[in-house]
Design an enzyme around this catalytic site. Structure first.
Site, PDB file in Angstrom:
ATOM      1  CG  ASP A 321      -1.835   1.146   1.308  1.00 20.07           C
ATOM      2  OD1 ASP A 321      -2.339   1.558   0.248  1.00 20.07           O
ATOM      3  OD2 ASP A 321      -2.044   1.675   2.409  1.00 20.07           O
ATOM      4  CG  ASP A 517      -1.105   1.768   8.409  1.00 18.77           C
ATOM      5  OD1 ASP A 517      -1.592   1.260   9.421  1.00 18.77           O
ATOM      6  OD2 ASP A 517      -0.953   2.994   8.260  1.00 18.77           O
ATOM      7  CG  ASP A 521      -4.019  -1.615   3.485  1.00 17.80           C
ATOM      8  OD1 ASP A 521      -4.406  -1.451   2.321  1.00 17.80           O
ATOM      9  OD2 ASP A 521      -3.365  -0.772   4.123  1.00 17.80           O
TER      10      ASP A 521
END
Length: 783
Positions: A321, A517, A521
């Site tokens: 991410d 995070d 996610d």
């Protein structure tokens, strides 16, 4: 020798084991030594009696191990130990039987000691967990069970005590030891309003916190849950060892039977069985894997299972991410732009004062930026906040608004320039008005982590050949970060469902690690071969869905974990291969009569000890890859890092002066150029000269040579050249009574060039040098 099990043992078994093992070893060793003394005094019958007694004592637990394995549906290799013990009694090799008994007892002791050593750091996590908290109600402080703490409670943390729950510090100062969570030994200071996580230790005086979560929902509780699961699942290499050991039992019996059949000597068959126990295979794998888990936990990486550790070790694809993983995840002030004639520091002070009572993440960033610059804030009154718009408040008698603002078509040029710059930089604009007039703007960005580029380079060198970013952010800032970091794939504007599909697609072609995070996610982490949560401030959902949690907001810990995983697996395979090879060779010698049972027992014990000691090497780091920094060099890195944070905020003066010059306001640009000259020669250049004379020579030793910093010294020379060129322009303007038109082009080139050069130079130093001392990063993790 009894074989270690990779499965967690029941508490009652652990308690029994702690007092049975020493007794078992003492009895068998006493029988062996007493028999030896009797033999020296020619009392053969007495010696045989002692050795027979030691053998019988060893048969009892060995038989129990076989029965226990059969109850669990396994044919244990301990059957070989029972057969070899019984065989020594039948063929009259009593001293060999006594030696095998000592071998089994000492093996149990070595196994237990290795397991305790390997799990030391994991057990320390569990034992560190607090059970009570000091809750203050009015002037009274009560000690209450940890489960009674609820969000909103005021808690007192005494010197040396563990912070019981996540919260915010309400005292003026707290000195904390965060090593349990981060692996870093340096104490840190947190002040009023800063977040504090459960599990850290008060390293200074007592302080108070405002609880923001229950103990069950706090950081440390999640880490403890993961630590308890760390040994619950056998690693693939351990399961392979179990399967190989199952085949080894019939192989050993076959070789022993053939040796007896072809030679007619039962003693040879017993000798084969004595050296046949596959302890090297079954001990090496679990000890090495658990050692890796323990070492990782010491560095702030909690791994849920041995399987996750091993999968991490041979992963080839990394999916990430963006927010909170490659970037800090927290907005930070990028620049302050004021209306002509405005004061940037005063604009920030007014905006931060108005935002003090707002819970919005952007308001928090503005307040934090003001505090970092040492500005004194005023208490706002008549505060009004409207979702999606911002805050309005009265500060020092003036009505201040901070937030989004639709600009009219006839907006001033400086304001339109702010919008254009924000679009290019991927920044959020917080407009500030004072008494109804547009006074300026604060540009906020989510900065790239300092350690991101260095960590990704380390991960590539560790074996990852594909790095992919999946983010819900807009395409332009995502692609910019992908370009800077050299990513192999960038997918922007992704929904949680898109992320899951993307991870599954990558997993079909390679062992895939997903780092994320936040709540969105969690599904993608669960879909990956190995899910890694940035757990220091990540959501509970992402931490629970992950196989690995980084307890500190440092991406470089993932590279550390990957190196640990690869090294642990390599040591496990190496120990098992060498140990099994030696055992097979010994079986061959025993089958041909060159290795008597007593000598074989001693040889097997030596092999077992060597295997365990080698597997414990996984507890240590790879010294060839470790960079040892002297304390004074590390302190120097901290100092120059802090200076960078101050200098970076001042760099905008170069750009502002250039904008004045470009707009044609030469008198204002002349005045601003004087401020630029003072900044360069009073602040910036002394900093660069100190780096050249103090820091770079100190780094030459740990980095191998002065060539590692040579390019940075060359940039210092270019910075000095441009600074002196600007001073020459200033002297010419002072002599002429103002800036001449013919100076403008070269001045613009110098100002913009120096601005870009300094930004690049700061980033390079921070990535290449300052990350060598991770504590040197700002508390908020931004660059």
């Amino acid at each position: 020798m009894a074989v270690a099990s990779s499965a967690p043992k029941a508490p009652w078994r652990e308690r029994v084991r702690t007092w049975v093992e020493p007794i078992f070893l003492a009895v068998t060793l006493t029988a062996l030594v007493a028999g030896g003394i009797a033999w020296l005094f020619d009392a053969g019958a007495v010696a045989d009696a002692f050795w027979i007694a030691g053998t019988i004592v060893a048969i009892v637990p060995a038989t129990w191990w076989v029965i226990d394995a059969l109850r669990r549906g396994r044919v244990g290799v301990d059957l070989i130990a029972v057969l070899s013990l019984v065989g020594t009694l039948l063929v009259g090799e009593y001293v060999a039987g006594a030696l095998i008994g000592v071998m089994l007892a000492s093996g149990q002791a070595l196994d237990a000691a290795a397991e305790r050593r390997a799990t030391k750091d994991l057990r320390a996590l569990l034992e560190h967990a607090p059970h009570t908290a000091r809750r203050r109600v009015g002037d009274e402080v009560q000690v209450v069970p940890l489960g009674d703490v609820v969000p909103g409670d005021t808690l007192v943390v005494g010197p040396g005590e563990v912070v019981p729950v996540d919260g915010w510090i309400t005292s003026e100062l707290a000195v904390l030891d965060e090593s349990v969570l981060t692996g870093e030994p340096m104490h840190v200071q947190r002040r009023t309003g800063e977040a504090v996580r459960s599990g850290v230790v008060a390293a200074g005086g007592a302080f108070e916190i405002h609880a923001r979560a229950t103990a069950e929902d706090s950081t440390y509780a999640g880490i403890v849950r993961l630590a308890r699961e760390a040994a619950a699942e056998s690693a693939p290499v351990v399961r392979i060892a179990d399967r190989v050991a199952a085949w080894f039992l019939p192989l050993s019996l076959t070789v022993a039977g053939l040796a007896w059949l072809l030679s007619g000597s039962a003693t040879r068959a017993v000798a084969v069985l004595v050296v046949a126990t596959p302890c090297p295979l079954l001990l090496a794998a679990p000890v090495a894997i658990v050692s890796g888990l323990s070492r990782a936990s010491r560095l702030g990486v909690v791994i849920r299972s041995g399987g996750a550790l091993e999968n991490l070790g041979h992963a080839t694809t990394l999916v990430m991410d963006k927010t909170g993983t490659l970037t800090s995840g927290r907005p930070a002030g990028a620049d302050i732009v004021t209306a002509p004639g405005g004061d940037g520091a005063e604009l920030l002070r007014l905006a931060a004062s108005a935002d003090q009572l707002s819970p919005h993440v952007l308001a928090e960033a503005i307040v934090q930026e003001a505090k970092m610059r040492g500005l004194t804030l005023s208490l706002p009154t008549d505060v009004a906040e409207q979702a999606g718009t911002g805050v309005a408040a009265t500060v020092d008698g003036r009505r201040v608004t901070v937030g989004s603002l639709p600009l009219p078509a006839d907006a001033p040029g400086w304001a339109r320039a702010v919008l254009s710059r924000a679009a290019l930089d991927g920044a959020v604009v917080a407009w500030v008005t004072v008494d109804g007039d547009l006074a300026g703007a604060l540009l906020l960005v989510d900065p790239l982590r300092r350690d991101a580029a260095r960590t990704l380079r380390r991960l590539r060198s560790a074996g990852l050949d594909r790095l992919v970013m999946l983010t819900g952010d807009r395409r332009e800032p995502a692609e910019e970060i992908g370009s800077v970091l050299g990513l192999d794939g960038v997918y922007a504007e992704q929904t949680p469902a898109d992320k899951v599909n993307g991870v599954r697609a990558e997993r079909e072609s390679a062992v895939t690690v997903m780092v994320g995070d936040g709540v969105n996610d969690a599904p993608a982490l669960a879909a990956a071969t190995v899910g890694v949560a940035m757990g220091a401030r990540g959501s509970t959902a992402s931490s629970e869905a992950a196989d690995i949690v980084l307890t500190t907001d440092r991406l470089d810990r993932l590279a550390d974990a990957m190196e640990i995983a690869r090294r642990s697996r390599r040591i496990a395979v190496q120990s098992a291969t060498v140990g099994m090879g030696l055992s097979l060779v010994a079986m061959g010698f025993a089958a041909f009569g060159y290795l008597p049972p007593a000598v074989g027992a001693l040889l097997q014990e030596g092999i077992d000890v060597a295997v365990i000691l080698n597997a414990l090497r996984a507890l240590r780091g790879d010294r060839d890859r470790e960079l040892a920094l002297p304390d004074d060099t590390e302190a120097m890195l901290h100092r120059f890092s802090a200076e960078h944070d101050v200098l970076r905020d001042e760099l905008s003066i170069l750009r502002d002066t250039a904008q004045l010059l470009a707009s044609g306001d030469r008198p204002a640009a002349h005045t601003a150029l004087r401020r630029v000259d003072a900044f360069l020669f009073d602040t910036l250049l002394p900093h660069e000269q100190a780096e050249d004379s103090e820091l770079y020579p100190a780094l030459a030793v740990p980095l191998g040579s002065g060539e590692a910093t040579a390019t940075m010294s060359r940039m210092h020379a270019e910075i000095d050249r441009l600074s002196r060129r600007l001073r020459t322009h200033l002297a010419q303007a002072d002599a002429a009574g103002g800036l001449r038109p013919d100076q403008c082009d070269d001045l613009l080139a110098c100002l913009y060039g120096l601005y870009a050069l300094l930004r690049l130079h700061f980033v390079q130093e921070e990535e290449n040098y300052f990350t060598l001392a991770p504590e040197a990063e700002r508390a908020d993790g931004s660059a």
